[in-house]
Structures are given as structure tokens and as C-alpha cells.
Write a protein that holds these residues in place. Structure first.
Motif, PDB file in Angstrom:
ATOM      1  N   LEU A 118       1.047  -1.150  -0.495  1.00 25.23           N
ATOM      2  CA  LEU A 118      -0.067  -0.022   0.010  1.00 25.23           C
ATOM      3  C   LEU A 118       0.954   1.601   0.104  1.00 25.23           C
ATOM      4  CD1 LEU A 118      -3.050  -0.741   2.646  1.00 25.23           C
ATOM      5  CD2 LEU A 118      -3.176  -1.000  -0.097  1.00 25.23           C
ATOM      6  N   PRO A 119       0.206   2.491  -0.719  1.00 23.57           N
ATOM      7  CA  PRO A 119      -0.825   2.695  -1.315  1.00 23.57           C
ATOM      8  C   PRO A 119      -1.112   1.915  -2.185  1.00 23.57           C
ATOM      9  CG  PRO A 119       0.477   4.385  -1.465  1.00 23.57           C
ATOM     10  CD  PRO A 119       1.789   3.344  -0.598  1.00 23.57           C
ATOM     11  N   LYS A 120      -0.180   1.169  -2.515  1.00 23.44           N
ATOM     12  CA  LYS A 120      -0.592   0.607  -4.070  1.00 23.44           C
ATOM     13  C   LYS A 120      -1.873  -0.498  -4.596  1.00 23.44           C
ATOM     14  CE  LYS A 120       4.275   0.451  -6.113  1.00 23.44           C
ATOM     15  NZ  LYS A 120       5.821  -0.056  -7.473  1.00 23.44           N
ATOM     16  N   TYR A 121      -2.397  -0.682  -4.990  1.00 20.46           N
ATOM     17  CA  TYR A 121      -3.093  -1.777  -5.375  1.00 20.46           C
ATOM     18  C   TYR A 121      -3.799  -2.410  -4.297  1.00 20.46           C
ATOM     19  CZ  TYR A 121       0.454  -2.495  -8.464  1.00 20.46           C
ATOM     20  OH  TYR A 121       1.217  -2.757 -10.454  1.00 20.46           O
ATOM     21  N   GLN A 122      -4.883  -0.632  -3.697  1.00 25.74           N
ATOM     22  CA  GLN A 122      -5.984  -1.487  -2.953  1.00 25.74           C
ATOM     23  C   GLN A 122      -7.109  -2.037  -3.636  1.00 25.74           C
ATOM     24  OE1 GLN A 122      -6.651   2.689  -2.379  1.00 25.74           O
ATOM     25  NE2 GLN A 122      -5.530   3.389  -0.750  1.00 25.74           N
ATOM     26  N   GLY A 123      -7.643  -2.467  -3.148  1.00 24.26           N
ATOM     27  CA  GLY A 123      -9.781  -3.627  -3.743  1.00 24.26           C
ATOM     28  C   GLY A 123      -8.764  -4.996  -3.964  1.00 24.26           C
ATOM     29  N   LEU A 124      -8.934  -5.827  -4.754  1.00 22.45           N
ATOM     30  CA  LEU A 124      -8.676  -7.116  -5.000  1.00 22.45           C
ATOM     31  C   LEU A 124      -7.843  -7.110  -6.184  1.00 22.45           C
ATOM     32  CD1 LEU A 124     -12.995  -8.160  -5.321  1.00 22.45           C
ATOM     33  CD2 LEU A 124     -11.293  -8.284  -2.803  1.00 22.45           C
ATOM     34  N   HIS A 125      -7.797  -8.691  -6.112  1.00 18.26           N
ATOM     35  CA  HIS A 125      -6.730  -9.628  -7.852  1.00 18.26           C
ATOM     36  C   HIS A 125      -5.352  -8.434  -7.488  1.00 18.26           C
ATOM     37  CE1 HIS A 125     -10.972 -11.081  -8.490  1.00 18.26           C
ATOM     38  NE2 HIS A 125     -10.980  -9.104  -8.581  1.00 18.26           N
ATOM     39  N   THR A 126      -5.052  -8.613  -6.697  1.00 16.70           N
ATOM     40  CA  THR A 126      -3.617  -7.628  -6.538  1.00 16.70           C
ATOM     41  C   THR A 126      -2.235  -7.869  -6.635  1.00 16.70           C
ATOM     42  OG1 THR A 126      -2.964  -8.297  -4.137  1.00 16.70           O
ATOM     43  CG2 THR A 126      -4.533  -6.523  -3.725  1.00 16.70           C
ATOM     44  N   HIS A 138       7.258  -6.668  -4.688  1.00 13.66           N
ATOM     45  CA  HIS A 138       5.558  -6.988  -4.499  1.00 13.66           C
ATOM     46  C   HIS A 138       5.110  -7.508  -2.910  1.00 13.66           C
ATOM     47  CE1 HIS A 138       1.607  -7.288  -4.734  1.00 13.66           C
ATOM     48  NE2 HIS A 138       0.946  -8.910  -4.552  1.00 13.66           N
ATOM     49  N   GLY A 139       4.106  -7.944  -2.382  1.00 18.62           N
ATOM     50  CA  GLY A 139       4.508  -7.347  -0.873  1.00 18.62           C
ATOM     51  C   GLY A 139       2.970  -7.786  -0.551  1.00 18.62           C
ATOM     52  N   VAL A 140       3.686  -7.313   1.256  1.00 15.59           N
ATOM     53  CA  VAL A 140       2.143  -7.308   1.721  1.00 15.59           C
ATOM     54  C   VAL A 140       2.262  -6.449   2.940  1.00 15.59           C
ATOM     55  CG1 VAL A 140       3.315  -8.995   2.955  1.00 15.59           C
ATOM     56  CG2 VAL A 140       0.524  -8.811   3.835  1.00 15.59           C
ATOM     57  N   THR A 141       0.861  -5.558   3.387  1.00 14.80           N
ATOM     58  CA  THR A 141       1.154  -4.991   4.183  1.00 14.80           C
ATOM     59  C   THR A 141       0.203  -4.737   5.583  1.00 14.80           C
ATOM     60  OG1 THR A 141       1.426  -2.546   2.582  1.00 14.80           O
ATOM     61  CG2 THR A 141       0.981  -1.850   4.762  1.00 14.80           C
ATOM     62  N   VAL A 142       0.404  -4.051   6.954  1.00 18.00           N
ATOM     63  CA  VAL A 142      -0.804  -4.226   7.627  1.00 18.00           C
ATOM     64  C   VAL A 142      -1.071  -2.576   8.421  1.00 18.00           C
ATOM     65  CG1 VAL A 142      -0.472  -4.860  10.557  1.00 18.00           C
ATOM     66  CG2 VAL A 142       0.283  -6.511   8.370  1.00 18.00           C
ATOM     67  N   HIS A 143      -2.338  -3.005   8.460  1.00 19.93           N
ATOM     68  CA  HIS A 143      -2.469  -0.680   8.651  1.00 19.93           C
ATOM     69  C   HIS A 143      -3.290  -1.007   9.568  1.00 19.93           C
ATOM     70  CE1 HIS A 143      -6.190  -1.325   5.670  1.00 19.93           C
ATOM     71  NE2 HIS A 143      -5.535  -1.906   5.172  1.00 19.93           N
ATOM     72  N   GLY A 151      -6.779   2.243   3.501  1.00 21.79           N
ATOM     73  CA  GLY A 151      -6.750   3.272   2.605  1.00 21.79           C
ATOM     74  C   GLY A 151      -5.967   3.872   4.824  1.00 21.79           C
ATOM     75  N   GLY A 152      -5.935   3.288   5.534  1.00 18.51           N
ATOM     76  CA  GLY A 152      -5.268   3.831   7.121  1.00 18.51           C
ATOM     77  C   GLY A 152      -4.036   3.464   7.005  1.00 18.51           C
ATOM     78  N   PRO A 153      -3.389   4.329   8.325  1.00 16.25           N
ATOM     79  CA  PRO A 153      -1.867   4.222   8.261  1.00 16.25           C
ATOM     80  C   PRO A 153      -1.497   2.673   8.218  1.00 16.25           C
ATOM     81  CG  PRO A 153      -3.263   4.602  10.416  1.00 16.25           C
ATOM     82  CD  PRO A 153      -3.979   5.043   9.183  1.00 16.25           C
ATOM     83  N   PRO A 208       6.726   8.353  14.701  1.00 14.96           N
ATOM     84  CA  PRO A 208       5.434   7.953  13.922  1.00 14.96           C
ATOM     85  C   PRO A 208       6.438   7.532  12.485  1.00 14.96           C
ATOM     86  CG  PRO A 208       6.185  10.750  13.908  1.00 14.96           C
ATOM     87  CD  PRO A 208       7.123  10.004  15.469  1.00 14.96           C
ATOM     88  N   LEU A 209       5.610   6.410  12.569  1.00  9.75           N
ATOM     89  CA  LEU A 209       5.991   5.238  11.392  1.00  9.75           C
ATOM     90  C   LEU A 209       6.021   6.202  10.094  1.00  9.75           C
ATOM     91  CD1 LEU A 209       4.432   2.224  12.424  1.00  9.75           C
ATOM     92  CD2 LEU A 209       6.933   2.896  12.247  1.00  9.75           C
ATOM     93  N   GLY A 210       6.577   5.606   8.601  1.00 17.56           N
ATOM     94  CA  GLY A 210       6.554   6.516   7.535  1.00 17.56           C
ATOM     95  C   GLY A 210       5.490   6.197   7.053  1.00 17.56           C
ATOM     96  N   PRO A 211       5.183   6.290   5.796  1.00 17.95           N
ATOM     97  CA  PRO A 211       3.669   6.311   4.897  1.00 17.95           C
ATOM     98  C   PRO A 211       3.846   4.788   4.217  1.00 17.95           C
ATOM     99  CG  PRO A 211       5.543   7.515   3.883  1.00 17.95           C
ATOM    100  CD  PRO A 211       6.493   7.384   5.205  1.00 17.95           C
ATOM    101  N   GLN A 212       5.372   3.739   4.455  1.00 13.40           N
ATOM    102  CA  GLN A 212       4.147   2.697   4.186  1.00 13.40           C
ATOM    103  C   GLN A 212       4.651   1.556   5.444  1.00 13.40           C
ATOM    104  OE1 GLN A 212       7.355   3.969   1.970  1.00 13.40           O
ATOM    105  NE2 GLN A 212       4.861   4.957   1.100  1.00 13.40           N
TER     106      GLN A 212
END
Length: 221
Positions: A118-126, A138-143, A151-153, A208-212
Motif C-alpha cells: 500500500l498505497p499500491k493496489y487497494q482492493g482485490l486481485h492484487t 510486491h508484498g503485504v501491508t499491515v495497517h 487507506g488507514g496508516p 511516527p512511522l513512515g508512509p509505508q
């Protein structure tokens, strides 16, 4: 900061529950100072419910198709969750778009895991979308969850290489391995009081953590 009691956690699922299993395993090994007090699925007869039952965790089904609207379902779900008095709600493959009222009710105490950087590929079929875009990583995000979809931090990301012969399935499998590493880590941070959300930002050890979010290294293929 060490917790004085295990953090009460409710996990929401819609399918196989592999991230749920990673949390159950961490709890059993004593690595996660949490108590999963309930697992709730919006779909019946999914493997995640069996994982919960085998671990002795209350497993409930709240079928979203029985409700006339998304708002009605979320109100019922919120009431069901709150019966267990959770300090953290964990979305582990919960395939529902949440209403703003629901997300706001748990703001700062609800985490999600999303299979993209994130913020790449919000939604499905990532995974397929990353391949079609020619991504090399590619990868994975906990938010944290907010009313904005995915869209949460961000809290933490893990990256994997995209290989020349990858398809969506092989790429997904490599990403999922990292999911089982970083989701328990984020939950542990929260349980130990290290992770919080304040003024729309994720804080780790009051910084504070960065944008990723917190960035881990790229996993080897």
C-alpha cells in the motif's frame, strides 16, 4: 512496556484462516501476550472456523446474506464483537467492505492485512494487478483500519521479489509466507503497548512511522 494481562482479541475471517492460525500458534507458544476470545466469520463452513474450534476458541458465524443492508450487518457484527469486550479487532481475510460507522467505532484498535505494498493496489486481485503492471517487487501491508478502504496508516510492510516465471498463484504463496511473519509481529507490538494510532498516524515506541510503515527487508525467493 509489558502487558499486565493478555490482550483480548477478536478475529474476523471469511475463509481458510491461515493468518488466524499464525496468531493461534504465537499465542500457544507464549510469543504473543494475547487471548483470542472469539473468531467470527461472515461465511459458514470455512476452514478458519475449524481452526478456532480445534484451538478451543469460540467460533461464530454471522451470515451477511441474511441482512438487508451493509449497515444492518455491520450493526449486528459490532454488537456481536462487543459482547467479547475486545481490546483489539483483527481482520484476517475478512472479505467485507466496512461501513464508516463500524470502522470509526474501532478506530485505533482494529488492524487489517492487505496483500500489496500500500498505497499500491487497494482492493482485490492484487497479485495479478502487480504482475500486469510489470512490478519487480510486491508484498503485504499491515495497517490500522479507518473508514477509507485500505487507506488507514500502515504499520509494517514486507516485500518479496516478483520472479520471471511467477503467476498470481505462486506470487500469492510467497506473499502469504510473509503475512504469517508480520501480522503476529504487529499484533505483538500492539499487545505490548508499543504500537498505537494517534491523530491519524501509526506510532511505534511513540515515534511516527513512515508512509509505508515499518519496512522489513525483501524476502529471498
Amino acid at each position: 512496556m509489558s502487558p499486565t494481562h493478555p490482550l483480548r482479541v477478536v478475529v474476523l475471517i471469511s475463509g481458510s484462516g491461515s493468518n488466524l492460525q499464525a496468531l493461534i500458534d504465537g499465542q500457544k507458544r507464549g510469543e504473543l501476550p494475547i487471548e483470542i476470545v472469539a473468531v467470527i466469520s461472515n461465511r459458514a463452513a470455512v476452514r478458519g472456523l475449524l481452526r478456532a474450534e480445534h484451538a478451543g476458541i469460540p467460533a461464530l458465524v454471522l451470515d451477511h446474506t441474511r441482512y438487508e443492508s451493509r449497515e444492518d450487518f455491520d450493526k449486528a457484527l459490532q454488537a456481536q464483537i462487543d459482547e467479547f469486550r475486545p481490546e483489539l479487532v483483527v481482520l484476517a481475510g475478512f472479505m467485507r467492505i466496512l461501513t464508516s460507522d463500524f470502522a470509526s467505532h474501532y478506530e485505533g484498535r482494529m488492524l487489517n492485512i492487505h496483500p500489496s505494498l500500500l498505497p499500491k493496489y487497494q482492493g482485490l486481485h492484487t497479485h495479478q494487478r502487480a504482475l500486469e503492471a510489470g512490478e519487480t517487487e510486491h508484498g503485504v501491508t499491515v495497517h490500522f483500519v479507518t473508514p477509507e478502504l485500505d487507506g488507514g496508516p500502515p504499520v509494517i510492510q514486507a516485500r518479496v521479489p516478483v520472479l520471471e516465471n511467477d503467476d498470481a498463484e505462486t506470487l500469492a504463496a510467497r506473499v502469504q509466507q510473509q503475512e504469517h511473519v508480520i501480522y503476529p509481529l504487529a499484533v505483538e507490538w500492539f499487545a505490548r503497548g508499543r504500537l498505537r494510532m494517534k491523530s491519524g498516524k501509526a506510532l511505534l515506541d511513540n515515534e511516527p512511522l513512515g508512509p509505508q510503515g515499518y519496512l522489513t527487508g525483501t524476502a529471498q525467493p
